[in-house]
Scaffold this motif. Structure first.
Motif, PDB file in Angstrom:
ATOM      1  N   ASP A   1       0.829  -1.207   0.000  1.00 39.32           N
ATOM      2  CA  ASP A   1       0.000   0.000   0.000  1.00 39.32           C
ATOM      3  C   ASP A   1       0.862   1.255   0.000  1.00 39.32           C
ATOM      4  OD1 ASP A   1      -2.448  -1.362   0.028  1.00 39.32           O
ATOM      5  OD2 ASP A   1      -2.527  -1.435   2.212  1.00 39.32           O
TER       6      ASP A   1
ATOM      7  N   ASP B   1      -9.770  -5.567   3.517  1.00 40.23           N
ATOM      8  CA  ASP B   1      -9.367  -4.410   2.721  1.00 40.23           C
ATOM      9  C   ASP B   1      -9.242  -3.201   3.639  1.00 40.23           C
ATOM     10  OD1 ASP B   1      -8.787  -2.752   0.501  1.00 40.23           O
ATOM     11  OD2 ASP B   1     -10.103  -3.937  -0.783  1.00 40.23           O
ATOM     12  N   HIS B   2      -9.057  -2.041   3.065  1.00 41.60           N
ATOM     13  CA  HIS B   2      -8.755  -0.833   3.827  1.00 41.60           C
ATOM     14  C   HIS B   2      -9.739  -0.576   4.963  1.00 41.60           C
ATOM     15  CE1 HIS B   2      -8.720   3.492   4.707  1.00 41.60           C
ATOM     16  NE2 HIS B   2      -7.463   3.497   4.319  1.00 41.60           N
TER      17      HIS B   2
ATOM     18  N   ARG C   1      -2.582   5.319   7.091  1.00 42.32           N
ATOM     19  CA  ARG C   1      -3.949   5.436   6.568  1.00 42.32           C
ATOM     20  C   ARG C   1      -4.035   5.057   5.098  1.00 42.32           C
ATOM     21  NH1 ARG C   1      -4.110  10.035  10.444  1.00 42.32           N
ATOM     22  NH2 ARG C   1      -5.296   9.176  12.209  1.00 42.32           N
ATOM     23  N   HIS C   2      -2.901   4.871   4.456  1.00 42.55           N
ATOM     24  CA  HIS C   2      -2.920   4.279   3.110  1.00 42.55           C
ATOM     25  C   HIS C   2      -3.353   2.817   3.171  1.00 42.55           C
ATOM     26  CE1 HIS C   2      -1.204   7.685   1.063  1.00 42.55           C
ATOM     27  NE2 HIS C   2      -0.144   7.690   1.848  1.00 42.55           N
ATOM     28  N   SER C   3      -3.270   2.205   4.373  1.00 41.52           N
ATOM     29  CA  SER C   3      -3.537   0.770   4.496  1.00 41.52           C
ATOM     30  C   SER C   3      -4.753   0.445   5.346  1.00 41.52           C
ATOM     31  CB  SER C   3      -2.305   0.077   5.096  1.00 41.52           C
ATOM     32  OG  SER C   3      -2.269  -1.292   4.778  1.00 41.52           O
ATOM     33  N   GLY C   4      -5.258   1.386   6.122  1.00 42.05           N
ATOM     34  CA  GLY C   4      -6.413   1.078   6.965  1.00 42.05           C
ATOM     35  C   GLY C   4      -6.786   2.250   7.854  1.00 42.05           C
TER      36      GLY C   4
END
Length: 347
Positions: free
Chosen positions: A26, A152-153, A179-182
């Motif tokens: 990510d 997913d996110h 926050r690009h990943s979750g």
């Protein structure tokens, strides 16, 4: 950007198995400067040839990444601003000793791990360069270069917290990256947050692995729900003895209950509802199927050790540890019938 000049941060992920590779991918797709450092040779070769592939529930992504084997760390002359440590809890100290020379003087190590690893990290790099983290995301990896991420996110969650309060603003910057990943929360009491997550892990990870079943199936075995919740209740007692407070995790609102066991039930149910798919295999079971040892002593063993130090027994977690270590020694197979070794025992 670096902390002072605004240029790009140099980021390393040390440990790029199912979780580390997924989060790192990510970051790469977001255009960040990322290096993977990995110990599995076949995985290193695969990522060099084909990049890292992440299979998500409704999509797949592939990212090319600079990948190094652990043995190449001694060849590096650059330093990293952020090192995300995504190795097994029992590998924490020696891995930190390996990467400390390539951590920038004002760099930070973020321990994205199970267990109470904060002190091990800080003992090597110092409190001022240690950031605690806790997360919930289900993934598995059995093929080099390919990770299967089941959240997913929007159903992946992280919390970060500075060990040294002076790093609060830099932790906020790291949260922006994650926050690009979750979903990401910043905690003022990361030690308590890590204990709350260990409570969930003590209830779920090793017990389901002992049965050689996905968690969603293990919890339906007769009597196992009671065993798992009892393990969580003991873990809550250990957390409170260690000074932890009841804090919200997993993006849940603060609990309205004053009953610690009620809160254990709440977080147990949230994980079952949001983060576990029907075929989700606990990380301990994945390790066993790969012939590796699991984080038994770092999860249920931590509960036993903490309560014993306070002069209290942890019969359920002690029994879980006993059975799990027998499996790791080859004295017992992991199989559903092992529920008879746990249900009604140790209480």
């Amino acid at each position: 950007m670096t902390w002072d000049t605004g240029s790009d941060l140099k980021i390393a992920f040390v440990g790029t198995g199912a979780q580390g590779a997924s989060i790192g991918a990510d970051f790469i797709i977001a255009g960040l400067d990322v290096t993977f450092i990995e110990q599995w040779p076949e995985h290193v070769f695969a990522m060099r040839e084909r990049g890292i592939t992440v299979n998500l529930p409704s999509r797949s992504i592939n990212a090319n990444v600079r990948t190094l084997h652990l043995c190449q760390v001694a060849e590096l002359r650059e330093t990293f601003d952020i090192v995300f440590l995504v190795v097994k809890a029992y590998d924490t100290r020696w891995t930190c000793q390996l990467i400390e020379p390539i951590l920038a003087p004002d760099g930070l190590v973020v321990g994205l791990q199970n267990g109470m690893t904060l002190d091990d990290i800080a003992s090597v790099v110092g409190d001022e360069r240690c950031v605690g983290a806790v997360f919930d995301m289900a993934s598995n990896m059995f093929t080099p270069g390919v990770t299967n991420r089941q959240n997913d996110h929007d159903t992946s969650w992280f919390a970060l917290g500075a060990v040294d309060a002076r790093n609060r603003q830099r932790v906020e910057r790291i949260a922006e990256l994650l926050r690009h990943s979750g979903r990401v929360d910043v905690s003022d009491d990361i030690r308590s947050a890590k204990w709350m997550k260990l409570i969930v892990n003590a209830a779920q990870l090793v017990p389901s692995a002992i049965l050689n079943l996905p968690f969603a199936e293990a919890v339906r075995m007769p009597g196992m729900m009671g065993v798992m919740r009892a393990a969580g209740y003991e873990a809550m007692r250990a957390a409170q003895i260690d000074g932890a407070k009841i804090v919200p995790i997993l993006g849940m609102p603060p609990t309205k209950a004053n009953d610690p066991e009620r809160y254990v039930d709440e977080i147990f149910d949230e994980v079952l509802k949001t983060f576990m798919m029907p075929d989700t295999l606990a990380t301990v079971l994945q390790d066993w199927r790969k012939g590796r040892r699991g984080e038994v002593l770092d999860i249920n063993g931590q509960v036993v050790k903490t309560l014993e130090k306070a002069g209290q027994a942890a019969p359920v977690n002690s029994r879980i540890v006993e059975v799990a270590l027998a499996i790791e020694k080859g004295a017992l197979p992991a199989e559903p019938s092992n529920s008879s070794l746990l249900v009604g025992r140790g209480t």
